[in-house]
Design a protein around this motif. Structure first.
Motif, PDB file in Angstrom:
ATOM      1  N   VAL A 186       0.842  -1.204   0.000  1.00 17.66           N
ATOM      2  CA  VAL A 186       0.000   0.000   0.000  1.00 17.66           C
ATOM      3  C   VAL A 186       0.873   1.249   0.000  1.00 17.66           C
ATOM      4  O   VAL A 186       0.639   2.208  -0.756  1.00 17.66           O
ATOM      5  N   LEU A 187       1.906   1.263   0.845  1.00 19.84           N
ATOM      6  CA  LEU A 187       2.788   2.425   0.896  1.00 19.84           C
ATOM      7  C   LEU A 187       3.577   2.588  -0.402  1.00 19.84           C
ATOM      8  O   LEU A 187       3.843   3.720  -0.839  1.00 19.84           O
ATOM      9  N   THR A 188       3.940   1.459  -1.032  1.00 24.74           N
ATOM     10  CA  THR A 188       4.649   1.529  -2.309  1.00 24.74           C
ATOM     11  C   THR A 188       3.756   2.125  -3.391  1.00 24.74           C
ATOM     12  O   THR A 188       4.195   2.997  -4.173  1.00 24.74           O
ATOM     13  N   LEU A 189       2.507   1.661  -3.465  1.00 19.65           N
ATOM     14  CA  LEU A 189       1.568   2.226  -4.443  1.00 19.65           C
ATOM     15  C   LEU A 189       1.367   3.718  -4.194  1.00 19.65           C
ATOM     16  O   LEU A 189       1.317   4.524  -5.144  1.00 19.65           O
ATOM     17  N   ALA A 190       1.234   4.068  -2.924  1.00 14.27           N
ATOM     18  CA  ALA A 190       1.027   5.477  -2.592  1.00 14.27           C
ATOM     19  C   ALA A 190       2.214   6.324  -3.026  1.00 14.27           C
ATOM     20  O   ALA A 190       2.046   7.413  -3.593  1.00 14.27           O
ATOM     21  N   ARG A 191       3.408   5.828  -2.780  1.00 14.22           N
ATOM     22  CA  ARG A 191       4.603   6.585  -3.170  1.00 14.22           C
ATOM     23  C   ARG A 191       4.622   6.817  -4.671  1.00 14.22           C
ATOM     24  O   ARG A 191       4.899   7.923  -5.148  1.00 14.22           O
ATOM     25  N   SER A 192       4.333   5.739  -5.420  1.00 18.76           N
ATOM     26  CA  SER A 192       4.354   5.868  -6.875  1.00 18.76           C
ATOM     27  C   SER A 192       3.287   6.837  -7.370  1.00 18.76           C
ATOM     28  O   SER A 192       3.467   7.512  -8.382  1.00 18.76           O
ATOM     29  N   ALA A 193       2.164   6.916  -6.628  1.00 17.41           N
ATOM     30  CA  ALA A 193       1.069   7.803  -7.025  1.00 17.41           C
ATOM     31  C   ALA A 193       1.192   9.198  -6.409  1.00 17.41           C
ATOM     32  O   ALA A 193       0.320  10.039  -6.623  1.00 17.41           O
ATOM     33  N   GLY A 194       2.242   9.434  -5.646  1.00 14.76           N
ATOM     34  CA  GLY A 194       2.476  10.766  -5.110  1.00 14.76           C
ATOM     35  C   GLY A 194       1.750  11.076  -3.818  1.00 14.76           C
ATOM     36  O   GLY A 194       1.560  12.247  -3.480  1.00 14.76           O
ATOM     37  N   LEU A 195       1.356  10.037  -3.059  1.00 14.51           N
ATOM     38  CA  LEU A 195       0.718  10.258  -1.754  1.00 14.51           C
ATOM     39  C   LEU A 195       1.733  10.050  -0.636  1.00 14.51           C
ATOM     40  O   LEU A 195       2.550   9.133  -0.699  1.00 14.51           O
ATOM     41  N   ALA A 196       1.660  10.883   0.393  1.00 11.86           N
ATOM     42  CA  ALA A 196       2.510  10.716   1.557  1.00 11.86           C
ATOM     43  C   ALA A 196       2.097   9.458   2.316  1.00 11.86           C
ATOM     44  O   ALA A 196       0.915   9.091   2.310  1.00 11.86           O
ATOM     45  N   PRO A 197       3.033   8.766   2.987  1.00 13.23           N
ATOM     46  CA  PRO A 197       2.691   7.540   3.713  1.00 13.23           C
ATOM     47  C   PRO A 197       1.550   7.721   4.707  1.00 13.23           C
ATOM     48  O   PRO A 197       0.631   6.887   4.756  1.00 13.23           O
ATOM     49  N   ALA A 198       1.578   8.775   5.487  1.00 10.00           N
ATOM     50  CA  ALA A 198       0.512   8.981   6.466  1.00 10.00           C
ATOM     51  C   ALA A 198      -0.835   9.161   5.789  1.00 10.00           C
ATOM     52  O   ALA A 198      -1.870   8.685   6.274  1.00 10.00           O
ATOM     53  N   GLU A 199      -0.823   9.831   4.661  1.00  7.35           N
ATOM     54  CA  GLU A 199      -2.064  10.038   3.910  1.00  7.35           C
ATOM     55  C   GLU A 199      -2.575   8.704   3.365  1.00  7.35           C
ATOM     56  O   GLU A 199      -3.780   8.428   3.383  1.00  7.35           O
ATOM     57  N   ALA A 200      -1.656   7.843   2.929  1.00  7.87           N
ATOM     58  CA  ALA A 200      -2.048   6.552   2.384  1.00  7.87           C
ATOM     59  C   ALA A 200      -2.722   5.683   3.434  1.00  7.87           C
ATOM     60  O   ALA A 200      -3.693   4.975   3.152  1.00  7.87           O
ATOM     61  N   LEU A 201      -2.228   5.732   4.653  1.00  8.09           N
ATOM     62  CA  LEU A 201      -2.804   4.898   5.710  1.00  8.09           C
ATOM     63  C   LEU A 201      -4.223   5.313   6.063  1.00  8.09           C
ATOM     64  O   LEU A 201      -4.942   4.574   6.728  1.00  8.09           O
ATOM     65  N   GLY A 202      -4.642   6.465   5.588  1.00 10.84           N
ATOM     66  CA  GLY A 202      -6.022   6.886   5.789  1.00 10.84           C
ATOM     67  C   GLY A 202      -7.028   5.964   5.131  1.00 10.84           C
ATOM     68  O   GLY A 202      -8.215   5.994   5.476  1.00 10.84           O
ATOM     69  N   VAL A 203      -6.562   5.089   4.204  1.00 10.72           N
ATOM     70  CA  VAL A 203      -7.484   4.155   3.565  1.00 10.72           C
ATOM     71  C   VAL A 203      -8.113   3.224   4.596  1.00 10.72           C
ATOM     72  O   VAL A 203      -9.219   2.692   4.383  1.00 10.72           O
ATOM     73  N   MET A 204      -7.443   3.038   5.747  1.00  9.02           N
ATOM     74  CA  MET A 204      -7.988   2.133   6.759  1.00  9.02           C
ATOM     75  C   MET A 204      -9.182   2.738   7.488  1.00  9.02           C
ATOM     76  O   MET A 204      -9.830   2.066   8.286  1.00  9.02           O
ATOM     77  N   GLU A 205      -9.512   3.998   7.196  1.00 10.59           N
ATOM     78  CA  GLU A 205     -10.772   4.548   7.680  1.00 10.59           C
ATOM     79  C   GLU A 205     -11.948   3.940   6.922  1.00 10.59           C
ATOM     80  O   GLU A 205     -13.086   3.963   7.387  1.00 10.59           O
ATOM     81  N   PHE A 206     -11.657   3.397   5.740  1.00  4.01           N
ATOM     82  CA  PHE A 206     -12.702   2.826   4.887  1.00  4.01           C
ATOM     83  C   PHE A 206     -12.647   1.301   4.819  1.00  4.01           C
ATOM     84  O   PHE A 206     -13.679   0.651   4.616  1.00  4.01           O
ATOM     85  N   ILE A 207     -11.456   0.735   4.953  1.00  5.74           N
ATOM     86  CA  ILE A 207     -11.263  -0.711   4.860  1.00  5.74           C
ATOM     87  C   ILE A 207     -10.584  -1.197   6.134  1.00  5.74           C
ATOM     88  O   ILE A 207      -9.459  -0.798   6.448  1.00  5.74           O
ATOM     89  N   ASN A 208     -11.287  -2.063   6.869  1.00 11.86           N
ATOM     90  CA  ASN A 208     -10.742  -2.647   8.092  1.00 11.86           C
ATOM     91  C   ASN A 208     -10.304  -4.077   7.776  1.00 11.86           C
ATOM     92  O   ASN A 208     -11.153  -4.938   7.517  1.00 11.86           O
ATOM     93  N   PRO A 209      -9.001  -4.368   7.782  1.00 15.63           N
ATOM     94  CA  PRO A 209      -8.555  -5.721   7.428  1.00 15.63           C
ATOM     95  C   PRO A 209      -9.187  -6.805   8.299  1.00 15.63           C
ATOM     96  O   PRO A 209      -9.518  -7.887   7.802  1.00 15.63           O
ATOM     97  N   GLY A 210      -9.357  -6.530   9.575  1.00 11.11           N
ATOM     98  CA  GLY A 210      -9.983  -7.515  10.449  1.00 11.11           C
ATOM     99  C   GLY A 210     -11.424  -7.795  10.067  1.00 11.11           C
ATOM    100  O   GLY A 210     -11.887  -8.944  10.098  1.00 11.11           O
ATOM    101  N   ALA A 211     -12.146  -6.744   9.675  1.00 14.68           N
ATOM    102  CA  ALA A 211     -13.535  -6.924   9.263  1.00 14.68           C
ATOM    103  C   ALA A 211     -13.622  -7.719   7.962  1.00 14.68           C
ATOM    104  O   ALA A 211     -14.534  -8.535   7.783  1.00 14.68           O
ATOM    105  N   VAL A 212     -12.674  -7.483   7.057  1.00 17.80           N
ATOM    106  CA  VAL A 212     -12.647  -8.256   5.802  1.00 17.80           C
ATOM    107  C   VAL A 212     -12.465  -9.743   6.113  1.00 17.80           C
ATOM    108  O   VAL A 212     -13.152 -10.597   5.546  1.00 17.80           O
TER     109      VAL A 212
END
Length: 282
Positions: A186-212
């Motif tokens: 996820v952090l690698t994709l974010a870097r390539s797309a120009g997102l900061a790491p902290a900003e990328a981790l915001g995806v977990m506000e929408f996707i909870n790995p445990g819930a999946v």
């Protein structure tokens, strides 16, 4: 007062020792690198120069080692000096088949042995938090249950199958390592797309790995792959991820793409992405 020996005083073993000394237990310690054991004299541990010296007089012997080979080596040195009635509690993460063989051999020798791997880091060991899994003879477990419960936040006895805890520890670590690998991607994709790491981790506000896992796990375990997210569509999305990464190294997604391609070629493309588990549950 409990009298124990801790063989292996790396980060986890040292945490166990510090907590045990605070509890007032009598603790002897040994480590292949003696300096790591000597550092624990400051918290009240007795430093032994050999494995045999450490286990002599101990009611319980706790192994906190690196692998199966180390366990076998240390056991060979410990058994001749082991007190009658002492219980060996092995916290090492080990190979299930070797664990079962070891447990059977020790039982044949009249040695009380439990496999007790843990889900905890050094800080949790010092504070008796985290989880400890236990497999082995119930009668042996009941002898040490009260003391083991003091070492962890959750003590789970899994039964008499000797390799059950070893299997569950590997399953748990697979989840941990897999999630960490996906987070890295996820952090690698974010870097390539120009997102900061902290900003990328915001995806977990929408996707909870445990819930999946809780949502999809039961269907996968049952071998039910009625599509809600078809494998072909998931593979298309993985293609987009690989393209976005633009050649940057990925921990998980490249291997996942290969597995998806093989299943699609085998005719599973219209089934749910959970069909990734088909070979495990058929």
């Amino acid at each position: 007062m409990a009298s124990i020996a801790v063989l292996g005083t790396g980060l986890l073993g040292s945490g166990f020792v510090e907590a045990a000394c605070r509890r007032g237990w009598s603790v002897a310690v040994w480590n292949r690198t003696l300096a790591k054991a000597e550092a624990l004299a400051a918290v009240g541990a007795r430093v032994a120069p050999t494995v045999a010296e450490a286990v002599r007089g101990a009611q319980r012997v706790h192994l906190v080692l690196g692998d199966d080979a180390s366990v076998e080596e240390v056991l060979a040195a410990a058994l001749p000096a082991l007190e009658a009635g002492a219980v060996i509690c092995d916290h090492t993460t080990t190979q299930p088949a070797l664990t079962a063989t070891r447990a059977g051999r020790l039982a044949g020798q009249g040695v009380a042995y439990l496999h007790c791997p843990v889900f905890m880091g050094p800080a949790a060991a010092r504070e008796a938090k985290g989880s400890m899994l236990v497999a082995g003879p119930r009668a042996v477990f009941e002898r040490v249950e009260t003391d083991l419960a003091q070492m962890t936040g959750r003590l789970a006895y899994l039964g008499e199958r000797p390799d059950q805890a070893a299997v569950m520890k590997l399953l748990g670590n697979a989840l941990i390592i897999g999630v960490v690998g996906l987070l890295a991607d996820v952090l690698t994709l974010a870097r390539s797309a120009g997102l900061a790491p902290a900003e990328a981790l915001g995806v977990m506000e929408f996707i909870n790995p445990g819930a999946v896992a809780k949502l999809r796990g039961p269907s996968m375990a049952e071998g039910s792959f009625d599509p809600s997210f078809a494998l072909t569509m998931a593979r298309k999305d993985v293609r987009l991820m690989l393209e976005t990464a633009e050649g940057l190294p990925l921990a998980v997604l490249s291997g996942l793409a290969e597995r998806m391609d093989a299943l699609i070629a085998a005719g599973h493309g219209d089934q749910d992405v959970g069909v990734l588990a088909v070979d495990a549950v058929e």
